[in-house]
Scaffold this motif. Structure first.
Motif, PDB file in Angstrom:
ATOM      1  N   ARG A   1      56.875 -23.794 -63.968  1.00  0.00           N
ATOM      2  CA  ARG A   1      57.174 -24.218 -65.007  1.00  0.00           C
ATOM      3  C   ARG A   1      58.570 -24.411 -65.247  1.00  0.00           C
ATOM      4  NH1 ARG A   1      53.704 -19.749 -66.703  1.00  0.00           N
ATOM      5  NH2 ARG A   1      52.178 -20.675 -68.184  1.00  0.00           N
ATOM      6  N   HIS A   2      59.217 -25.591 -66.164  1.00  0.00           N
ATOM      7  CA  HIS A   2      60.513 -26.059 -66.071  1.00  0.00           C
ATOM      8  C   HIS A   2      60.545 -26.405 -67.546  1.00  0.00           C
ATOM      9  CE1 HIS A   2      58.686 -30.039 -65.820  1.00  0.00           C
ATOM     10  NE2 HIS A   2      58.213 -29.713 -64.812  1.00  0.00           N
ATOM     11  N   ASP A   3      61.835 -26.825 -67.895  1.00  0.00           N
ATOM     12  CA  ASP A   3      61.912 -27.157 -69.274  1.00  0.00           C
ATOM     13  C   ASP A   3      61.489 -28.165 -69.881  1.00  0.00           C
ATOM     14  OD1 ASP A   3      64.039 -25.228 -69.210  1.00  0.00           O
ATOM     15  OD2 ASP A   3      65.759 -26.845 -68.824  1.00  0.00           O
ATOM     16  N   HIS A   4      60.790 -29.139 -69.248  1.00  0.00           N
ATOM     17  CA  HIS A   4      60.099 -30.257 -69.623  1.00  0.00           C
ATOM     18  C   HIS A   4      58.522 -30.002 -69.685  1.00  0.00           C
ATOM     19  CE1 HIS A   4      63.751 -32.494 -69.611  1.00  0.00           C
ATOM     20  NE2 HIS A   4      63.792 -31.918 -68.300  1.00  0.00           N
ATOM     21  N   GLY A   5      58.164 -28.633 -69.246  1.00  0.00           N
ATOM     22  CA  GLY A   5      56.646 -28.613 -69.443  1.00  0.00           C
ATOM     23  C   GLY A   5      56.101 -27.454 -68.220  1.00  0.00           C
ATOM     24  N   THR A   6      54.889 -27.609 -68.016  1.00  0.00           N
ATOM     25  CA  THR A   6      54.097 -26.744 -66.959  1.00  0.00           C
ATOM     26  C   THR A   6      53.437 -27.775 -65.983  1.00  0.00           C
ATOM     27  OG1 THR A   6      53.902 -24.936 -68.819  1.00  0.00           O
ATOM     28  CG2 THR A   6      52.425 -25.120 -66.598  1.00  0.00           C
ATOM     29  N   GLU A   7      53.446 -27.417 -64.841  1.00  0.00           N
ATOM     30  CA  GLU A   7      52.958 -28.106 -63.792  1.00  0.00           C
ATOM     31  C   GLU A   7      52.095 -27.440 -62.928  1.00  0.00           C
ATOM     32  OE1 GLU A   7      55.900 -29.663 -60.993  1.00  0.00           O
ATOM     33  OE2 GLU A   7      56.728 -30.828 -62.526  1.00  0.00           O
ATOM     34  N   VAL A   8      50.908 -27.990 -62.443  1.00  0.00           N
ATOM     35  CA  VAL A   8      50.040 -26.873 -61.647  1.00  0.00           C
ATOM     36  C   VAL A   8      49.911 -27.893 -60.205  1.00  0.00           C
ATOM     37  CG1 VAL A   8      48.654 -25.664 -63.424  1.00  0.00           C
ATOM     38  CG2 VAL A   8      47.899 -27.804 -62.721  1.00  0.00           C
ATOM     39  N   HIS A   9      49.891 -27.121 -59.022  1.00  0.00           N
ATOM     40  CA  HIS A   9      50.029 -27.696 -57.883  1.00  0.00           C
ATOM     41  C   HIS A   9      48.600 -27.350 -56.952  1.00  0.00           C
ATOM     42  CE1 HIS A   9      53.854 -29.548 -58.020  1.00  0.00           C
ATOM     43  NE2 HIS A   9      54.084 -28.579 -58.944  1.00  0.00           N
ATOM     44  N   GLN A  10      47.909 -28.222 -56.584  1.00  0.00           N
ATOM     45  CA  GLN A  10      46.806 -28.100 -55.520  1.00  0.00           C
ATOM     46  C   GLN A  10      47.076 -28.747 -54.264  1.00  0.00           C
ATOM     47  OE1 GLN A  10      44.305 -27.348 -53.577  1.00  0.00           O
ATOM     48  NE2 GLN A  10      43.361 -26.780 -55.489  1.00  0.00           N
ATOM     49  N   VAL A  11      47.305 -28.060 -53.203  1.00  0.00           N
ATOM     50  CA  VAL A  11      47.732 -28.267 -51.914  1.00  0.00           C
ATOM     51  C   VAL A  11      46.437 -28.335 -51.079  1.00  0.00           C
ATOM     52  CG1 VAL A  11      49.287 -28.285 -49.853  1.00  0.00           C
ATOM     53  CG2 VAL A  11      49.661 -27.433 -52.344  1.00  0.00           C
ATOM     54  N   LYS A  12      46.255 -29.443 -50.295  1.00  0.00           N
ATOM     55  CA  LYS A  12      45.235 -29.697 -49.337  1.00  0.00           C
ATOM     56  C   LYS A  12      45.518 -30.237 -48.168  1.00  0.00           C
ATOM     57  CE  LYS A  12      41.156 -28.188 -51.680  1.00  0.00           C
ATOM     58  NZ  LYS A  12      41.187 -26.822 -51.571  1.00  0.00           N
ATOM     59  N   ARG A  13      44.830 -29.922 -47.035  1.00  0.00           N
ATOM     60  CA  ARG A  13      44.942 -30.777 -45.972  1.00  0.00           C
ATOM     61  C   ARG A  13      43.664 -31.677 -45.761  1.00  0.00           C
ATOM     62  NH1 ARG A  13      42.694 -31.062 -41.190  1.00  0.00           N
ATOM     63  NH2 ARG A  13      41.042 -29.178 -41.772  1.00  0.00           N
TER      64      ARG A  13
END
Length: 126
Positions: free
Chosen positions: A53-65
């Motif tokens: 989360r940051h001042d401009h909203g919410t991010e979700v992250h998916q990391v794959k090889r």
């Protein structure tokens, strides 16, 4: 040689995921992010490694090889539930970041087409 379950490529993938997570933890420590939740429970955590989360909203992250030799890489993402996860997070107003060691041409083209589309209807019809 095929990757061994739990072998070198698995360790590299975990290391890459860890590095990406630490990068965002540092953003929080530096003040450009407000919080980082790794492997959150419930719907917020469906199909993601962490929520940033940051001042401009919410991010979700998916990391794959990505398997460099997989011709059906995009289809394998469907089988792993990544597309459904992406959809539910975007519909909830969160920015979904898919992170891979190697570029995926089909995903790049899809993202480019989405950026150039005026709206969902024009994206779907092209």
């Amino acid at each position: 040689m095929a990757p061994r379950l739990g072998g070198e490529t698995d360790k590299f993938g975990n290391r890459y995921e860890g590095a990406w997570t630490i990068r965002h933890a540092l953003y929080v420590l530096l003040g450009s992010g407000t919080s980082l939740c790794v492997e959150p429970g419930g719907p917020l955590g469906d199909g993601v490694e962490f929520v940033y989360r940051h001042d401009h909203g919410t991010e979700v992250h998916q990391v794959k090889r990505q398997n460099r030799n997989a011709n059906s890489y995009v289809a394998s993402l469907r089988d792993k539930g990544v597309w459904e996860s992406l959809r539910s997070h975007v519909e909830a107003g969160r920015a979904f970041h898919y992170v891979s060691v190697l570029p995926a041409r089909a995903l790049d083209e899809l993202a480019d087409r989405a950026r150039r589309s005026d709206d969902l209807v024009s994206f779907e019809t092209e």
